[in-house]
Scaffold this motif. Structure first.
Motif, PDB file in Angstrom:
ATOM      1  N   HIS A 149      12.342  -3.336   1.413  1.00 13.87           N
ATOM      2  CA  HIS A 149      11.549  -4.549   1.211  1.00 13.87           C
ATOM      3  C   HIS A 149      10.084  -4.152   1.169  1.00 13.87           C
ATOM      4  O   HIS A 149       9.595  -3.483   2.082  1.00 13.87           O
ATOM      5  CB  HIS A 149      11.797  -5.545   2.349  1.00 13.87           C
ATOM      6  CG  HIS A 149      10.926  -6.757   2.280  1.00 13.87           C
ATOM      7  ND1 HIS A 149      11.168  -7.793   1.409  1.00 13.87           N
ATOM      8  CD2 HIS A 149       9.798  -7.087   2.954  1.00 13.87           C
ATOM      9  CE1 HIS A 149      10.229  -8.708   1.557  1.00 13.87           C
ATOM     10  NE2 HIS A 149       9.391  -8.302   2.493  1.00 13.87           N
ATOM     11  N   ILE A 150       9.388  -4.547   0.117  1.00 16.13           N
ATOM     12  CA  ILE A 150       7.952  -4.312   0.014  1.00 16.13           C
ATOM     13  C   ILE A 150       7.254  -5.612   0.397  1.00 16.13           C
ATOM     14  O   ILE A 150       7.285  -6.597  -0.357  1.00 16.13           O
ATOM     15  CB  ILE A 150       7.535  -3.880  -1.413  1.00 16.13           C
ATOM     16  CG1 ILE A 150       8.329  -2.646  -1.867  1.00 16.13           C
ATOM     17  CG2 ILE A 150       6.032  -3.638  -1.465  1.00 16.13           C
ATOM     18  CD1 ILE A 150       8.129  -1.401  -1.035  1.00 16.13           C
ATOM     19  N   ALA A 151       6.665  -5.620   1.577  1.00 14.36           N
ATOM     20  CA  ALA A 151       5.999  -6.824   2.085  1.00 14.36           C
ATOM     21  C   ALA A 151       4.636  -6.993   1.424  1.00 14.36           C
ATOM     22  O   ALA A 151       3.827  -6.058   1.391  1.00 14.36           O
ATOM     23  CB  ALA A 151       5.848  -6.731   3.603  1.00 14.36           C
ATOM     24  N   ARG A 152       4.421  -8.177   0.904  1.00 15.20           N
ATOM     25  CA  ARG A 152       3.126  -8.519   0.321  1.00 15.20           C
ATOM     26  C   ARG A 152       2.097  -8.686   1.441  1.00 15.20           C
ATOM     27  O   ARG A 152       2.452  -8.886   2.605  1.00 15.20           O
ATOM     28  CB  ARG A 152       3.228  -9.812  -0.480  1.00 15.20           C
ATOM     29  CG  ARG A 152       4.218  -9.769  -1.641  1.00 15.20           C
ATOM     30  CD  ARG A 152       4.275 -11.119  -2.378  1.00 15.20           C
ATOM     31  NE  ARG A 152       4.308 -12.267  -1.493  1.00 15.20           N
ATOM     32  CZ  ARG A 152       5.417 -12.818  -0.986  1.00 15.20           C
ATOM     33  NH1 ARG A 152       6.605 -12.302  -1.260  1.00 15.20           N
ATOM     34  NH2 ARG A 152       5.347 -13.887  -0.213  1.00 15.20           N
ATOM     35  N   ASP A 153       0.824  -8.624   1.088  1.00 12.67           N
ATOM     36  CA  ASP A 153      -0.247  -8.759   2.076  1.00 12.67           C
ATOM     37  C   ASP A 153      -0.154 -10.072   2.839  1.00 12.67           C
ATOM     38  O   ASP A 153      -0.391 -10.102   4.048  1.00 12.67           O
ATOM     39  CB  ASP A 153      -1.621  -8.625   1.404  1.00 12.67           C
ATOM     40  CG  ASP A 153      -1.893  -7.207   0.929  1.00 12.67           C
ATOM     41  OD1 ASP A 153      -1.175  -6.272   1.353  1.00 12.67           O
ATOM     42  OD2 ASP A 153      -2.827  -7.025   0.128  1.00 12.67           O
ATOM     43  N   ILE A 165       0.824  -1.211   0.000  1.00  9.56           N
ATOM     44  CA  ILE A 165       0.000   0.000   0.000  1.00  9.56           C
ATOM     45  C   ILE A 165       0.863   1.267   0.000  1.00  9.56           C
ATOM     46  O   ILE A 165       0.432   2.326  -0.431  1.00  9.56           O
ATOM     47  CB  ILE A 165      -0.992  -0.006   1.188  1.00  9.56           C
ATOM     48  CG1 ILE A 165      -2.048   1.069   1.017  1.00  9.56           C
ATOM     49  CG2 ILE A 165      -0.246   0.124   2.513  1.00  9.56           C
ATOM     50  CD1 ILE A 165      -3.201   0.975   1.976  1.00  9.56           C
ATOM     51  N   LYS A 166       2.101   1.153   0.440  1.00  4.07           N
ATOM     52  CA  LYS A 166       3.018   2.304   0.512  1.00  4.07           C
ATOM     53  C   LYS A 166       4.216   2.169  -0.431  1.00  4.07           C
ATOM     54  O   LYS A 166       5.161   2.948  -0.356  1.00  4.07           O
ATOM     55  CB  LYS A 166       3.539   2.490   1.947  1.00  4.07           C
ATOM     56  CG  LYS A 166       2.466   2.806   2.955  1.00  4.07           C
ATOM     57  CD  LYS A 166       1.860   4.164   2.690  1.00  4.07           C
ATOM     58  CE  LYS A 166       0.749   4.467   3.678  1.00  4.07           C
ATOM     59  NZ  LYS A 166       0.074   5.729   3.368  1.00  4.07           N
ATOM     60  N   GLU A 167       4.166   1.220  -1.355  1.00  3.97           N
ATOM     61  CA  GLU A 167       5.330   0.969  -2.205  1.00  3.97           C
ATOM     62  C   GLU A 167       5.685   2.130  -3.121  1.00  3.97           C
ATOM     63  O   GLU A 167       6.816   2.209  -3.599  1.00  3.97           O
ATOM     64  CB  GLU A 167       5.132  -0.309  -3.032  1.00  3.97           C
ATOM     65  CG  GLU A 167       4.072  -0.215  -4.095  1.00  3.97           C
ATOM     66  CD  GLU A 167       3.871  -1.536  -4.808  1.00  3.97           C
ATOM     67  OE1 GLU A 167       4.794  -2.372  -4.832  1.00  3.97           O
ATOM     68  OE2 GLU A 167       2.769  -1.740  -5.338  1.00  3.97           O
ATOM     69  N   ASP A 168       4.744   3.050  -3.342  1.00  2.00           N
ATOM     70  CA  ASP A 168       5.034   4.199  -4.200  1.00  2.00           C
ATOM     71  C   ASP A 168       5.039   5.509  -3.415  1.00  2.00           C
ATOM     72  O   ASP A 168       4.990   6.590  -3.999  1.00  2.00           O
ATOM     73  CB  ASP A 168       4.028   4.271  -5.346  1.00  2.00           C
ATOM     74  CG  ASP A 168       2.592   4.456  -4.859  1.00  2.00           C
ATOM     75  OD1 ASP A 168       2.339   4.338  -3.637  1.00  2.00           O
ATOM     76  OD2 ASP A 168       1.711   4.718  -5.696  1.00  2.00           O
ATOM     77  N   GLU A 169       5.121   5.416  -2.094  1.00  8.89           N
ATOM     78  CA  GLU A 169       5.106   6.617  -1.252  1.00  8.89           C
ATOM     79  C   GLU A 169       6.449   7.344  -1.373  1.00  8.89           C
ATOM     80  O   GLU A 169       7.489   6.809  -0.964  1.00  8.89           O
ATOM     81  CB  GLU A 169       4.833   6.223   0.201  1.00  8.89           C
ATOM     82  CG  GLU A 169       4.580   7.384   1.110  1.00  8.89           C
ATOM     83  CD  GLU A 169       3.372   8.221   0.720  1.00  8.89           C
ATOM     84  OE1 GLU A 169       3.524   9.460   0.719  1.00  8.89           O
ATOM     85  OE2 GLU A 169       2.307   7.658   0.406  1.00  8.89           O
ATOM     86  N   PRO A 170       6.450   8.557  -1.925  1.00  8.97           N
ATOM     87  CA  PRO A 170       7.711   9.263  -2.190  1.00  8.97           C
ATOM     88  C   PRO A 170       8.609   9.430  -0.960  1.00  8.97           C
ATOM     89  O   PRO A 170       9.828   9.258  -1.070  1.00  8.97           O
ATOM     90  CB  PRO A 170       7.266  10.619  -2.732  1.00  8.97           C
ATOM     91  CG  PRO A 170       5.909  10.375  -3.302  1.00  8.97           C
ATOM     92  CD  PRO A 170       5.294   9.308  -2.427  1.00  8.97           C
ATOM     93  N   GLY A 171       8.049   9.762   0.185  1.00 15.66           N
ATOM     94  CA  GLY A 171       8.874   9.977   1.376  1.00 15.66           C
ATOM     95  C   GLY A 171       9.637   8.736   1.791  1.00 15.66           C
ATOM     96  O   GLY A 171      10.815   8.806   2.171  1.00 15.66           O
ATOM     97  N   ILE A 172       9.001   7.583   1.697  1.00 14.82           N
ATOM     98  CA  ILE A 172       9.655   6.318   2.050  1.00 14.82           C
ATOM     99  C   ILE A 172      10.719   5.961   1.003  1.00 14.82           C
ATOM    100  O   ILE A 172      11.837   5.584   1.342  1.00 14.82           O
ATOM    101  CB  ILE A 172       8.620   5.193   2.229  1.00 14.82           C
ATOM    102  CG1 ILE A 172       7.746   5.485   3.467  1.00 14.82           C
ATOM    103  CG2 ILE A 172       9.294   3.828   2.344  1.00 14.82           C
ATOM    104  CD1 ILE A 172       6.583   4.523   3.673  1.00 14.82           C
ATOM    105  N   LEU A 173      10.362   6.100  -0.263  1.00 13.26           N
ATOM    106  CA  LEU A 173      11.317   5.798  -1.338  1.00 13.26           C
ATOM    107  C   LEU A 173      12.542   6.715  -1.266  1.00 13.26           C
ATOM    108  O   LEU A 173      13.681   6.259  -1.403  1.00 13.26           O
ATOM    109  CB  LEU A 173      10.634   5.936  -2.702  1.00 13.26           C
ATOM    110  CG  LEU A 173       9.492   4.958  -2.983  1.00 13.26           C
ATOM    111  CD1 LEU A 173       8.765   5.335  -4.264  1.00 13.26           C
ATOM    112  CD2 LEU A 173      10.004   3.537  -3.046  1.00 13.26           C
ATOM    113  N   GLN A 174      12.300   8.001  -1.035  1.00 11.21           N
ATOM    114  CA  GLN A 174      13.407   8.957  -0.959  1.00 11.21           C
ATOM    115  C   GLN A 174      14.297   8.673   0.248  1.00 11.21           C
ATOM    116  O   GLN A 174      15.526   8.794   0.156  1.00 11.21           O
ATOM    117  CB  GLN A 174      12.867  10.382  -0.904  1.00 11.21           C
ATOM    118  CG  GLN A 174      12.247  10.834  -2.199  1.00 11.21           C
ATOM    119  CD  GLN A 174      11.418  12.105  -2.056  1.00 11.21           C
ATOM    120  OE1 GLN A 174      11.398  12.734  -1.005  1.00 11.21           O
ATOM    121  NE2 GLN A 174      10.724  12.469  -3.119  1.00 11.21           N
TER     122      GLN A 174
END
Length: 138
Positions: A72-76, A53-62
């Protein structure tokens, strides 16, 4: 520091969540707060983690880029599997991710192998952070 059976130091993963549009600086505030609660330096973090749900969140990516840490992008299904080990419950997280705490479950899911929470979810500046560590195996 304890070593596992293979002689490796425990892995520490920071699980992250945030409101949409939260800046990397504000996400970092939550990360620094979690590190402070654990009594560790930011340089002890091996990886960051969040949910799809947050894999494209700019603040986290940056922040991942700034700190030069893998994300790591955790699947559901990984979040659901980690849910019994979480310590806090967020109604918002349950509604959006089916996990009681996105940051805690993501941190646990991001560890390679058995894990334990070092720090339950902390909240700062619109972001959440939890820290998980690989369990040492005697």
């Amino acid at each position: 520091m304890d070593l596992d059976k293979a002689g490796r130091e425990p892995m520490i993963v920071a699980g992250l969540g945030c409101r949409r549009g939260t800046s990397a600086d504000d996400v970092e505030v939550a990360l620094i707060l979690a590190c402070s609660k654990a009594g560790i330096d930011l340089s002890s973090i091996d990886s960051l983690a969040t949910g799809t749900i947050k894999e494209d969140e700019p603040g986290i990516l940056q922040l991942a880029t700034r700190l030069n840490l893998p994300l790591h992008i955790a699947r559901d299904d990984e979040l659901r599997e980690a849910a019994p080990l979480t310590q806090t419950v967020s109604r918002h997280s349950l509604a959006k991710t089916s996990s009681p705490s996105l940051s805690e479950a993501a941190a646990l899911a991001g560890v390679d192998g058995p894990a334990v929470l070092l720090v339950a979810r902390v909240i700062a500046e619109g972001a959440t952070c939890a820290l998980a560590q690989s369990r040492t195996i005697p």
